[in-house]
Design an enzyme around this catalytic site. Structure first.
Site, PDB file in Angstrom:
ATOM      1  N   THR A 196       0.842  -1.189  -0.051  1.00  0.00           N
ATOM      2  CA  THR A 196      -0.065  -0.158  -0.057  1.00  0.00           C
ATOM      3  C   THR A 196       0.729   1.322   0.100  1.00  0.00           C
ATOM      4  OG1 THR A 196      -0.272   0.139   2.448  1.00  0.00           O
ATOM      5  CG2 THR A 196      -1.770  -1.283   1.282  1.00  0.00           C
ATOM      6  N   GLY A 247       8.099   7.207 -13.949  1.00  0.00           N
ATOM      7  CA  GLY A 247       7.696   6.481 -12.771  1.00  0.00           C
ATOM      8  C   GLY A 247       8.805   6.210 -11.532  1.00  0.00           C
ATOM      9  N   ASP A 306      13.083  10.618   1.592  1.00  0.00           N
ATOM     10  CA  ASP A 306      13.234   9.129   1.200  1.00  0.00           C
ATOM     11  C   ASP A 306      14.572   8.168   1.341  1.00  0.00           C
ATOM     12  OD1 ASP A 306      11.652   6.922  -0.457  1.00  0.00           O
ATOM     13  OD2 ASP A 306      13.626   7.273  -1.461  1.00  0.00           O
ATOM     14  N   LYS A 340      15.356   5.567   4.322  1.00  0.00           N
ATOM     15  CA  LYS A 340      16.056   4.385   3.823  1.00  0.00           C
ATOM     16  C   LYS A 340      17.384   3.956   4.767  1.00  0.00           C
ATOM     17  CE  LYS A 340      14.305   4.134  -0.853  1.00  0.00           C
ATOM     18  NZ  LYS A 340      14.365   4.603  -2.228  1.00  0.00           N
TER      19      LYS A 340
HETATM   20  N1  HSE Z   1      11.226   7.247  -5.162  1.00  0.00           N
HETATM   21  C1  HSE Z   1      11.986   6.302  -4.610  1.00  0.00           C
HETATM   22  C2  HSE Z   1      13.328   6.493  -5.573  1.00  0.00           C
HETATM   23  C3  HSE Z   1      11.297   5.033  -5.142  1.00  0.00           C
HETATM   24  O1  HSE Z   1      13.196   7.172  -6.405  1.00  0.00           O
HETATM   25  O2  HSE Z   1      14.245   5.972  -5.135  1.00  0.00           O
HETATM   26  C4  HSE Z   1      12.125   3.668  -4.570  1.00  0.00           C
HETATM   27  O3  HSE Z   1      11.942   3.743  -3.117  1.00  0.00           O
END
Ligand code: HSE
Length: 349
Positions: free
Chosen positions: A100, A210, A224, A228
Site C-alpha cells: 500500500t 515513474g 526518502d 532508507k
Molecule cells: N522514489 C523512490 C526512488 C522509489 O526514487 O528511489 C524507490 O523507493
C-alpha cells in the site's frame, strides 16, 4: 498444497508482482517446489476480491487493465466488496504481501495491516518503507514471538539485494558504517543536471518514468533517503529508531552549478549520499549532496541505479549496486522475499 498469498495494494508493484507470479509459475514449482496462489487482493480504491481456492491471475490482470478495478474479474466462487480489515482477520492465507502507499509521517495504516497478520501467525512481506522505518523493532519482535517471518527487501534499492546480502553474505562481520545512493529519482535528476538540464525539467522526466514518489518532495529533499538509511541502520547495524529531528538531511535543491563544475574538474560526480555512522555507541544519519572523486565506489552509480557501500571490520569496503527504483524491480524484491519465506518457513529464526 499451495502457499496462499493475500495481497494488499494493487498499484504498479502489486500489478507487476501478480504478473511475475503468473509468468514464473513453472520455474517456482521446478526450482523451489513452490506453488503460489493469490487468494485475495485488497485495495483502497480498486475494490477487493477473495477466492479461497485462488484467483485466476491472467483474468485478474486483464480485467484490472480494462476497468481499473480488481473486483471486476468474473471468477466462479469469488467474493467482492469485503473490507480490507475483514480479509486480514478472516481470510485463509499463509503470507500477507503489503504494497500500500508509503505514508512517511506515521507508517499507518500499513503497520496495522502487518500487525494484524503477524498476530494471526501469518508471514509478511512488504515493500512499504513507512511501517518498517517507524516500527522495525516492534515488527521484528512480534514476528519472532509468533514464529513467522517478516521480510522487506523492496523497501531499499528495489530488487537489488541489500538486506539479504547483508544478512547472508556479511553475517559475522561488524558493519561499521554505511554510505548509500539510495534514491533513484535524485540520482537520475543529478545525472540530467550534470549534462545541462534544469532541475524542473529533470524532475518532470523522473516523474514521467515513474521513479518519483507521489510527492516528489520526499525524493528531492532527501527524506526518502533518510528513511532508507534509517531502515538500514535498524535492520543491519542494530540501531534504535531515530526520529527525523535527530537526522541531518539536505536534499538536491541545494546543489549549485559550482558543485557540478568541481565534480567535472576531478572526473568525479555529484551524488545524494545517505550515511549511517556509529558515534560513541549511538548512530548518526546524514543525507547530503556530495562531490565524489572518480575512485569512490559510488561514483559510477549513475541514473536510477542505487549503490550501498558497507564498511566492515573484516572485509573492509563491500559495495553492491543495481536497479534502485521501478515497480517491476520492486515486485521482484517481493517475489524473492516470498521465495525466502517459503524456503525458511520451518526455521525459528
Ligand atoms: N522514489 C523512490 C526512488 C522509489 O526514487 O528511489 C524507490 O523507493
Amino acid at each position: 498444497m499451495s502457499f496462499r498469498i493475500l495481497l494488499l495494494g494493487f498499484g504498479n508493484v502489486g500489478h507487476n508482482l501478480v504478473s511475475l507470479i503468473d509468468s514464473r509459475r513453472d520455474l517456482l514449482k521446478k526450482d523451489f517446489g513452490l506453488e503460489l496462489s493469490v487468494v485475495g487482493v485488497g485495495t483502497r480504491s480498486k475494490g477487493t476480491i477473495y477466492k479461497e481456492s485462488g484467483l485466476e491471475l491472467g483474468s485478474l490482470l486483464r480485467s484490472e487493465n480494462f476497468t481499473g478495478r480488481v473486483d471486476s474479474a468474473s471468477q466462479s466462487g469469488f467474493s467482492v466488496g469485503l473490507a480490507v480489515e475483514d480479509l486480514l482477520s478472516d481470510g485463509e492465507y499463509d503470507l500477507l504481501v503489503e504494497t500500500t502507499p508509503f505514508q512517511i509521517e506515521s507508517g499507518q495504516p500499513a503497520f496495522s495491516f502487518l500487525e494484524k497478520a503477524l498476530k494471526r501467525e501469518k508471514h509478511v512481506v512488504t515493500s512499504n518503507k513507512g511501517p518498517i522505518f517507524h516500527y522495525f523493532h516492534e515488527i521484528r519482535e512480534l514476528a519472532f514471538s509468533k514464529g513467522v517471518k517478516c521480510l522487506f527487501e523492496g523497501t531499499v534499492m528495489a530488487g537489488t539485494p541489500l538486506f539479504s546480502f547483508a544478512s547472508e553474505c556479511l553475517c559475522g562481520c561488524e558493519i561499521q558504517s554505511f554510505e548509500g545512493v539510495v534514491n533513484g529519482t535524485s540520482n537520475y535528476i543529478l545525472g540530467l543536471m550534470s549534462n545541462g538540464s534544469g532541475f524542473d525539467d529533470a524532475l518532470l522526466e523522473a516523474r514521467r518514468r515513474g521513479y518519483a514518489e507521489p510527492d516528489p518532495v520526499l525524493d528531492v529533499d532527501g527524506w526518502d533517503s533518510a528513511v532508507k538509511a534509517s531502515i538500514v541502520a535498524q535492520a543491519v547495524m542494530g540501531a534504535s529508531y531515530i526520529p527525523f529531528e535527530e537526522m541531518e538531511v539536505k536534499g538536491i535543491r541545494s546543489v549549485s552549478p559550482r558543485m557540478f563544475e568541481e565534480a567535472q574538474r576531478f572526473g568525479g560526480s555529484v551524488r545524494l549520499v545517505a550515511g549511517v555512522e556509529r558515534d560513541n555507541g549511538a548512530f548518526r544519519i546524514r543525507v547530503r549532496p556530495s562531490v565524489l572523486p572518480s575512485n569512490h565506489p559510488l561514483h559510477s552509480v549513475s541514473g536510477v541505479t542505487n549503490g550501498a557501500l558497507f564498511l566492515t571490520d573484516t572485509l573492509g569496503e563491500v559495495c553492491v549496486t543495481g536497479a534502485g527504483a521501478g515497480s517491476r524491480e520492486t515486485a521482484y524484491a517481493v517475489l524473492r522475499d516470498i521465495i525466502t519465506v517459503w524456503k525458511r518457513r520451518e526455521q525459528k529464526r
